[in-house]
Design an enzyme around this catalytic site. Structure first.
Site, PDB file in Angstrom:
ATOM      1  N   MET A   1      40.824  34.261  40.607  1.00  0.00           N
ATOM      2  CA  MET A   1      40.061  33.346  39.752  1.00  0.00           C
ATOM      3  C   MET A   1      39.685  34.072  38.478  1.00  0.00           C
ATOM      4  O   MET A   1      39.377  35.248  38.494  1.00  0.00           O
ATOM      5  CB  MET A   1      38.806  32.866  40.479  1.00  0.00           C
ATOM      6  CG  MET A   1      38.074  31.732  39.773  1.00  0.00           C
ATOM      7  SD  MET A   1      36.882  32.275  38.524  1.00  0.00           S
ATOM      8  CE  MET A   1      35.645  33.065  39.529  1.00  0.00           C
ATOM      9  N   CYS A   2      39.719  33.331  37.386  1.00  0.00           N
ATOM     10  CA  CYS A   2      39.469  33.949  36.089  1.00  0.00           C
ATOM     11  C   CYS A   2      38.669  33.025  35.194  1.00  0.00           C
ATOM     12  O   CYS A   2      38.587  31.822  35.419  1.00  0.00           O
ATOM     13  CB  CYS A   2      40.796  34.267  35.383  1.00  0.00           C
ATOM     14  SG  CYS A   2      41.952  35.208  36.383  1.00  0.00           S
ATOM     15  N   GLY A   3      38.111  33.626  34.154  1.00  0.00           N
ATOM     16  CA  GLY A   3      37.639  32.862  33.024  1.00  0.00           C
ATOM     17  C   GLY A   3      38.631  33.079  31.905  1.00  0.00           C
ATOM     18  O   GLY A   3      38.918  34.231  31.547  1.00  0.00           O
TER      19      GLY A   3
END
Length: 577
Positions: A1-3
């Site tokens: 998961m990333c921004g």
């Protein structure tokens, strides 16, 4: 998961590639992007064509592969990828290899990027720059499980894409999960195209019309004869033999829910449907609780081979959907590991009373889980939110994360999810202070929209019939991305956790969507709440020995946690946002 964050701007002169406006947008978003990915934050600035340059930034929460991989990723052809997603199955899934590297290589070698993207099984939002064509691709997956916001300047000289923004960035909107968008950077002004996930219908056209109206920009629709069609509604009259649960309506005497469910399960066809559903949901849960590192979110960079802390949590009301997820999670996690069950309650008056409906239901279901999940330790985390604390965070962090949503319903649901996913409270019954270390948080989103879980489904069936109910379920599932999923993803990710949604697994959804509505639920008057609504899912719960949870009536999260004010109109703009 990333921004992920991407700013594309016009080159005004050769001396000043990166203007103040671009830098200020990144500075505004930087802290909320970083919160999504506590393991790494990096950026890249690059000239993309003679007319455009770009800034690409990403924060990382390690979830796949043997070690964290920083982003933005750039291959040997100078193609750039920002990937916020999880590949869970299919040809793109490679065990022990970071999925972002697999995606980058697949796109580099692809002769048809949209077709390659359509092969991905799992939730994602992404941004990809293809140098050879000077085109920027961006999208959310076809269910819209991860957030992506976008903004085009009035003069068509800049494009902003970001997982999350703040209210100071005006006129931003949530990217619709309707297809793959393409920005052609061969021209001096932004030109947009969209390749639909499905054959375009009226809803698709209406969504594009809204985008055109907000940004005053034309969007070219790139159609393909190979696009799958959205399933048509059940417009034919029901067979005279009455299919699914309908054949039980007239012969059942509603006295005992347990006896009724056991009787229905004796039907060979229904029992087979329940078994197939169980196999698919069990596999969905397995993918989401085993494809991750053997470290909690706090032990990523410690010099250890395995940590003893909790890695998986469940947003847990004790109701049907979360009870099933908890029981199936038990099947796939080492018996020595603890699972966090996170239960949130809001103070209605200044009296420190947090005995909300979901708290009572949650404890009952906890006891049932302990009986069927022998040897398992569950942390039942009581998250108590005072009025003072709610006001503090709702007017600051939550109001920015909800943006661009702003209704009373958005406010109450977002606040409930934000505090629950923060997972800070006390462990029942010891009252020991505790903050979860889970890296992954399972949520039950998607169950109600597929199995007829809302009271309005009962009303529609009574007034308009089965065909109207089928149409309503189709519509609600189609718009779950714009109503719920992007907003809720932003809430959970703000605490450096990954939301995973087992009821929205592709294989599971494909199976459920091909079932007629009368084989998913039976919300007729003779089958009252707690039985007819989500009947197929209740039979599944009964089959795995969740006898009490299988009978709990549906209760909306905002009312079960007691954050919502029943006197307010849910569609109104919230005074807090």
């Amino acid at each position: 998961m990333c921004g992920i964050f991407c700013s594309i701007n016009c080159i005004k002169n050769n001396k000043k590639r990166f203007n103040k406006n671009e830098q200020s947008e990144w500075e505004l978003c930087k802290h909320v992007i970083k919160a999504r990915g506590p393991d790494n934050l990096d950026s890249l600035k690059k000239e993309l064509s003679e007319h455009w340059y770009g800034q690409f930034c990403a924060s990382i929460l390690w979830l796949q592969g043997l070690q964290p991989i920083s982003q933005p990723l750039m291959d040997t052809d100078c193609n750039i990828l920002l990937w916020n997603g999880d590949v869970f199955s299919g040809n793109m899934f490679k065990e022990n290899i970071c999925d972002s590297k697999v995606i980058l290589l697949s796109l580099k070698n692809s002769f048809n990027i949209p077709d390659t993207l359509k092969e991905i099984n799992g939730p994602f939002s992404f941004i990809y720059y293809k140098k050879s064509s000077k085109q920027l691709y961006f999208a959310r997956d076809r269910f819209g499980r991860h957030s992506l916001l976008f903004k085009i300047s009035k003069n068509f000289k800049s494009l902003l894409l970001t997982s999350v923004a703040v209210k100071a960035i005006q006129n931003i909107m949530e990217l619709p999960a309707i297809g793959i968008f393409i920005a052609n950077l061969n021209f001096k002004e932004i030109q947009l195209s969209c390749i639909p996930w499905y054959e375009p219908n009226e809803r698709f056209i209406n969504i594009l019309t809204d985008i055109k109206a907000q940004f005053n920009i034309n969007i070219n629709i790139i159609e393909s004869k190979y696009l799958p069609k959205i399933e048509k509604l059940y417009l034919n009259i029901l067979p005279t033999s009455k299919m699914g649960f309908l054949k039980f309506i007239e012969i059942m005497n509603i006295n005992n829910y347990d006896e009724i469910m056991d009787y229905i399960l004796k039907d060979v066809n229904i029992d087979q449907i329940v078994n197939n559903l169980l196999v698919l949901l069990n596999e969905s849960v397995k993918r989401r609780v085993t494809i991750m590192p053997n470290f909690c979110k706090n032990c990523t960079y410690l010099n250890i081979s395995f940590c003893q802390h909790v890695k998986v949590g469940i947003l847990f009301s004790g109701g049907l959907d979360s009870a099933i997820l908890a029981a199936l999670t038990h099947n796939h996690i080492n018996i020595n590991e603890t699972i966090d069950l996170i239960n949130v309650g809001f103070e209605k008056k200044i009296n420190c009373n947090y005995e909300v409906p979901d708290r009572i239901t949650g404890r009952k279901t906890l006891n049932e889980l302990l009986e069927i999940c022998l040897g398992r330790t569950f942390n039942f985390i009581q998250v108590d939110v005072s009025q003072e604390e709610l006001e503090k965070y709702r007017s600051t962090s939550i109001s920015n994360l909800v943006y661009p949503h702003a209704t009373v319903l958005d406010d109450s649901l977002a606040s409930a999810v934000w505090f629950a996913s923060r997972a800070e409270g006390t462990i029942y019954p010891t009252k020991q202070s505790y903050k979860s270390t889970c890296r992954v948080l399972l949520l039950g989103m998607g169950a109600d929209e597929q199995f007829g879980g809302y009271m309005r489904h009962r009303t529609i069936l009574r007034r308009k019939g089965w065909n109207a109910l089928a149409g309503e379920l189709r519509l609600e599932f189609d718009r779950i991305a714009e109503r719920n999923l992007g907003r809720d993803d932003r809430m959970v990710a703000d605490h450096g956790r990954q939301s995973r949604l087992p009821y929205l697994d592709e294989d599971f959804v494909n199976f459920v969507q091909q079932l007629p509505v009368w084989e998913r639920c039976c919300p007729v008057d003779k089958f009252p709440p707690g039985l007819g609504d989500k009947l197929l899912l209740r039979l599944l719960a009964r089959k795995i020995k969740l006898h009490e949870a299988a009978k709990f009536p549906k209760r909306a999260f905002q009312f079960g946690s007691r954050i919502a004010n029943g006197k307010e109109n849910a569609k109104n703009i919230s005074k807090y946002l």
